[in-house]
Design a protein around this motif. Structure first.
Motif, mmCIF file in Angstrom:
data_model
loop_
_atom_site.group_PDB
_atom_site.id
_atom_site.type_symbol
_atom_site.label_atom_id
_atom_site.label_comp_id
_atom_site.label_asym_id
_atom_site.label_seq_id
_atom_site.Cartn_x
_atom_site.Cartn_y
_atom_site.Cartn_z
ATOM 1 N N ARG A 184 -36.490 -29.382 4.539
ATOM 2 C CA ARG A 184 -35.471 -28.459 4.019
ATOM 3 C C ARG A 184 -34.408 -29.220 3.223
ATOM 4 O O ARG A 184 -33.867 -28.705 2.253
ATOM 5 C CB ARG A 184 -34.821 -27.677 5.165
ATOM 6 C CG ARG A 184 -35.742 -26.606 5.751
ATOM 7 C CD ARG A 184 -35.125 -25.945 6.988
ATOM 8 N NE ARG A 184 -33.920 -25.195 6.697
ATOM 9 C CZ ARG A 184 -33.933 -23.951 6.214
ATOM 10 N NH1 ARG A 184 -35.057 -23.341 6.010
ATOM 11 N NH2 ARG A 184 -32.794 -23.329 5.969
ATOM 12 N N SER A 220 -35.929 -30.176 -0.146
ATOM 13 C CA SER A 220 -36.081 -29.019 -1.033
ATOM 14 C C SER A 220 -34.743 -28.438 -1.490
ATOM 15 O O SER A 220 -34.714 -27.567 -2.352
ATOM 16 C CB SER A 220 -36.892 -27.929 -0.334
ATOM 17 O OG SER A 220 -36.121 -27.368 0.704
ATOM 18 N N LEU A 280 -32.594 -26.710 0.394
ATOM 19 C CA LEU A 280 -32.103 -25.570 1.188
ATOM 20 C C LEU A 280 -30.957 -26.004 2.075
ATOM 21 O O LEU A 280 -30.080 -25.218 2.420
ATOM 22 C CB LEU A 280 -33.228 -24.992 2.056
ATOM 23 C CG LEU A 280 -34.324 -24.217 1.322
ATOM 24 C CD1 LEU A 280 -35.418 -23.801 2.283
ATOM 25 C CD2 LEU A 280 -33.744 -23.002 0.621
ATOM 26 N N ALA A 326 -31.455 -25.400 -4.401
ATOM 27 C CA ALA A 326 -32.895 -25.349 -4.110
ATOM 28 C C ALA A 326 -33.716 -24.858 -5.300
ATOM 29 O O ALA A 326 -34.790 -25.385 -5.570
ATOM 30 C CB ALA A 326 -33.135 -24.445 -2.902
ATOM 31 N N TYR A 327 -33.209 -23.851 -6.027
ATOM 32 C CA TYR A 327 -34.034 -23.319 -7.118
ATOM 33 C C TYR A 327 -34.232 -24.360 -8.218
ATOM 34 O O TYR A 327 -35.277 -24.407 -8.860
ATOM 35 C CB TYR A 327 -33.439 -22.018 -7.679
ATOM 36 C CG TYR A 327 -32.256 -22.189 -8.600
ATOM 37 C CD1 TYR A 327 -32.425 -22.269 -9.979
ATOM 38 C CD2 TYR A 327 -30.962 -22.256 -8.095
ATOM 39 C CE1 TYR A 327 -31.342 -22.422 -10.827
ATOM 40 C CE2 TYR A 327 -29.876 -22.413 -8.927
ATOM 41 C CZ TYR A 327 -30.080 -22.491 -10.293
ATOM 42 O OH TYR A 327 -29.000 -22.652 -11.128
ATOM 43 N N ALA A 333 -36.846 -26.835 -6.995
ATOM 44 C CA ALA A 333 -38.166 -26.195 -7.145
ATOM 45 C C ALA A 333 -38.617 -26.289 -8.601
ATOM 46 O O ALA A 333 -39.776 -26.576 -8.901
ATOM 47 C CB ALA A 333 -38.109 -24.740 -6.695
ATOM 48 N N ARG A 334 -37.684 -26.057 -9.528
ATOM 49 C CA ARG A 334 -38.034 -26.092 -10.947
ATOM 50 C C ARG A 334 -38.347 -27.498 -11.429
ATOM 51 O O ARG A 334 -39.067 -27.669 -12.404
ATOM 52 C CB ARG A 334 -36.899 -25.503 -11.788
ATOM 53 C CG ARG A 334 -36.777 -23.999 -11.634
ATOM 54 C CD ARG A 334 -35.589 -23.473 -12.399
ATOM 55 N NE ARG A 334 -35.427 -22.042 -12.146
ATOM 56 C CZ ARG A 334 -34.525 -21.287 -12.766
ATOM 57 N NH1 ARG A 334 -33.708 -21.823 -13.661
ATOM 58 N NH2 ARG A 334 -34.435 -20.003 -12.494
ATOM 59 N N LEU A 352 -42.076 -26.367 -1.601
ATOM 60 C CA LEU A 352 -42.141 -26.371 -0.140
ATOM 61 C C LEU A 352 -42.890 -25.133 0.340
ATOM 62 O O LEU A 352 -42.533 -24.016 -0.019
ATOM 63 C CB LEU A 352 -40.725 -26.398 0.463
ATOM 64 C CG LEU A 352 -40.611 -26.164 1.978
ATOM 65 C CD1 LEU A 352 -41.320 -27.243 2.770
ATOM 66 C CD2 LEU A 352 -39.143 -26.096 2.408
ATOM 67 N N GLN A 392 -43.425 -17.493 5.558
ATOM 68 C CA GLN A 392 -42.363 -16.841 4.776
ATOM 69 C C GLN A 392 -42.853 -16.270 3.460
ATOM 70 O O GLN A 392 -42.190 -16.395 2.423
ATOM 71 C CB GLN A 392 -41.194 -17.800 4.537
ATOM 72 C CG GLN A 392 -40.641 -18.310 5.842
ATOM 73 C CD GLN A 392 -39.282 -18.958 5.692
ATOM 74 O OE1 GLN A 392 -38.540 -18.680 4.758
ATOM 75 N NE2 GLN A 392 -38.948 -19.822 6.607
ATOM 76 N N ILE A 393 -44.007 -15.642 3.497
ATOM 77 C CA ILE A 393 -44.459 -14.919 2.313
ATOM 78 C C ILE A 393 -43.641 -13.629 2.211
ATOM 79 O O ILE A 393 -42.993 -13.218 3.177
ATOM 80 C CB ILE A 393 -45.952 -14.587 2.410
ATOM 81 C CG1 ILE A 393 -46.209 -13.826 3.700
ATOM 82 C CG2 ILE A 393 -46.794 -15.843 2.359
ATOM 83 C CD1 ILE A 393 -47.340 -12.886 3.582
ATOM 84 N N ALA A 435 -43.840 -17.380 -7.759
ATOM 85 C CA ALA A 435 -43.694 -18.829 -7.740
ATOM 86 C C ALA A 435 -43.652 -19.404 -9.161
ATOM 87 O O ALA A 435 -43.161 -20.516 -9.368
ATOM 88 C CB ALA A 435 -44.827 -19.463 -6.953
ATOM 89 N N ALA A 463 -40.634 -21.023 -10.977
ATOM 90 C CA ALA A 463 -40.259 -22.438 -10.907
ATOM 91 C C ALA A 463 -40.807 -23.223 -12.097
ATOM 92 O O ALA A 463 -40.489 -24.392 -12.265
ATOM 93 C CB ALA A 463 -40.770 -23.042 -9.599
ATOM 94 N N ARG A 467 -49.283 -19.975 -3.108
ATOM 95 C CA ARG A 467 -48.008 -19.714 -3.757
ATOM 96 C C ARG A 467 -47.301 -21.024 -4.072
ATOM 97 O O ARG A 467 -46.723 -21.192 -5.150
ATOM 98 C CB ARG A 467 -47.154 -18.839 -2.831
ATOM 99 C CG ARG A 467 -45.941 -18.240 -3.464
ATOM 100 C CD ARG A 467 -45.158 -17.404 -2.472
ATOM 101 N NE ARG A 467 -44.662 -18.194 -1.340
ATOM 102 C CZ ARG A 467 -43.830 -17.740 -0.420
ATOM 103 N NH1 ARG A 467 -43.408 -16.490 -0.470
ATOM 104 N NH2 ARG A 467 -43.420 -18.500 0.564
#
Lengths: 249, 293
Positions: A45, A48, A50, A70-71, A74-75, A80, A86-87, A100, A103, A150
């Protein structure tokens, strides 16, 4: 590819990570093993974004990304697959996969979406069959496959998986581990967190053992698998739970 | 009881309900995406009407221009409120929902004060969009403005359905509503999505205000009542889906209209709050179950 340097993370006054330094190279699977509450999930976490680290740095290709939201992490190519999958239960399988692609940056990355969709459908044919169904209607194993698919749809350089075997039947654990092993060939750096230490170390090139927030041991996958203290602390119980899960084995 | 009167009451209930429905949609979109119950929603409604008074009645701008400008002004205010007040409050980890809720009450008082400075304490009205010659339908009458209200409600419902089922922005909003952390892991800028939800909520409020002012008058202090009606409608729909919010709005409008029939005319507003109390007594967990940090 990705490296942490003396990472420290606290929740309030509780120090969860203490000076954790790890590294994962491209085409490498690295396993983090440890007991419940050792800080494995917190490590992922924190990488990533978060959770913000209190001290220390995360480098992606020698660029510091710690402190970014976090975003943005991810980009920049770190994906993660979170604990508990957590779908998005209320959205379709296809929507989950397409989300997804938020990202992805750059025109080229956007052009390969269809191609990559085809690739994850080949990897997990059941997702193609159910692409119009809500994510929440899938079984636990299928949800895990969706979560991994994902994670891949963001076209990451680093794929982190948090307990992908949790709650799966042993035969599915094998299947998931095989998929992860195959992914190594695709220019990915894979960081795998597992309580099922035996399963993880069997496919890992290297591993770190985390104990109350510290790295206490590191080495090659086979090396850790044969290490006496690892055997005592992590493999015994994990092996036991595998046998319990499948008495016919 | 003549059927004409029943039809008349039904029609007026549906048009009032349509306004409640639009306001309820604003409530729900903001609540679902950000977890915030924005009790300043009624102020967006009133500001939409008051901005229109300035643009159309005072500055004599043509209707479409004044309409769009009013929506833009209120949306801008919604964005400002989100950035300056809501985001900092949400960022304080562990800030309970109740704290932000109370803050939105403060914001509503603040906006009311600002409006009373700009527009004074007078009541205003607006010309009807396309005249006020009644239309007769099977013995009941409707104003052209009622048709506008219903038309806009249908348009808004369709636009939102398209947004959430066909666009990646809509999908990102749904993902954020369901699991903000997982949405961030998908590369979705959650703070931006929350901002969009406030802009959308403010815009919907403004449109409701623009549509209803020609038939009800407006004034700086009218927001609380109409905002709470929208909240009741949203609660009737379980604070959940947009479809249920619209049904909740219509049901509330009809309930109010029919309360006049059984001699409750003076207690029309009380009807709404009786409904709210029943919901809060028996469904409070359903309405407020989604507590978030």
């Amino acid at each position: 590819m990705i490296r942490t340097e003396n990472l420290c993370t606290s929740y309030g006054y509780v120090e969860v990570l203490k000076n954790v330094s790890i590294e994962v190279k491209t085409n490498e699977i690295v396993a983090i093993i440890g007991a419940n509450g050792a800080g494995k999930s917190t490590l992922l976490r924190t990488i990533s974004g978060l959770v913000k680290p209190r001290e220390g740095k995360v480098y992606l290709e020698s660029q510091a990304v710690s402190g970014h939201p976090a975003y943005r992490i991810a980009r920049s190519g770190v994906s993660l697959v979170p604990e508990g999958r957590q779908i998005f239960a209320s959205l379709s399988v296809l929507d989950n996969l397409m989300l997804a692609t938020n990202a992805r940056r750059g025109k080229e990355a956007r052009l390969t979406i269809d191609e990559d969709l085809e690739r994850v459908f080949t990897l997990f044919p059941v997702l193609r069959e159910r692409k119009g169904q809500h994510g929440g209607t899938l079984s636990g194993g299928q949800q895990q496959m969706l979560a991994i698919a994902r994670g891949l749809m963001s076209r990451p350089k680093v794929l982190m998986l948090d307990e992908p075997s949790l709650g799966l039947a042993p035969i599915l654990v094998d299947e998931v581990m095989k998929v992860i092993q195959d992914l190594r060939k695709q220019n990915l750096a894979i960081l795998l967190v597992e309580q099922n230490a035996a399963a993880a170390l069997q496919i890992a090139d290297r591993g770190y053992v985390l104990e109350t927030g510290r790295v206490v041991l590191q080495g090659g996958g086979k090396e850790l698998l044969n290490n006496e203290s690892v055997k005592d602390h992590y493999l015994g119980s994990a092996a036991f739970s595998i046998n319990q899960g499948n008495p016919n084995r | 009881m003549s059927p004409d009167i029943l039809l008349q009451i039904t029609l007026s209930g549906i048009t009032t309900g349509a306004i409640y429905a639009i306001i309820a949609l604003g409530f729900i979109i903001i609540f679902k995406v950000s977890g915030v119950i924005n009790l300043a929603q009624g102020e967006f409604v009133i500001l939409g009407g008051l901005a229109m008074v300035t643009f159309q009645a005072s500055l004599k701008w043509p209707l479409p221009v004044a309409f769009l400008s009013s929506v833009v002004v209120v949306v801008a205010l919604g964005i400002l409120i989100e950035r300056l007040a809501i985001t900092p409050a949400r960022r304080a980890r562990g800030a309970p929902l109740a704290r932000i809720l109370i803050m939105t009450i403060g914001l509503s008082t603040f906006i009311k004060g600002g409006a009373s400075i700009i527009w004074g304490k007078d009541q205003y009205y607006l010309p009807h969009f396309t005249g006020d010659k009644p239309i007769f339908i099977f013995g009941a009458t409707m104003l052209p403005q009622h048709i506008w209200i219903l038309g806009f409600t249908v348009l808004i419902a369709l636009a939102l359905a398209l947004l959430f089922s066909r666009t990646s922005l809509g999908k990102a909003m749904l993902a954020t509503a369901e699991n903000p952390d997982a949405a961030a892991l998908m590369g979705i800028n959650v703070n931006l999505i929350v901002l969009v939800s406030f802009a959308l909520g403010a815009g919907l409020g403004a449109i409701a205000g623009l549509l209803v002012t020609p038939i009800t008058f407006t004034g700086y202090d009218r927001g609380t009542m109409i905002g709470l009606k929208g909240f009741v409608a949203a609660s009737m729909g379980g604070m959940g889906s947009t479809t249920w919010a619209i049904l909740g709005g219509l049901a509330l409008g009809l309930a109010e209209a029919f309360s006049t029939l059984v001699g409750f005319g003076e207690l029309k507003d009380a009807t709404s709050f009786m409904i709210l109390m029943v919901i809060l007594f028996f469904m409070s967990r359903g309405v407020f179950a989604r507590a978030r940090t």
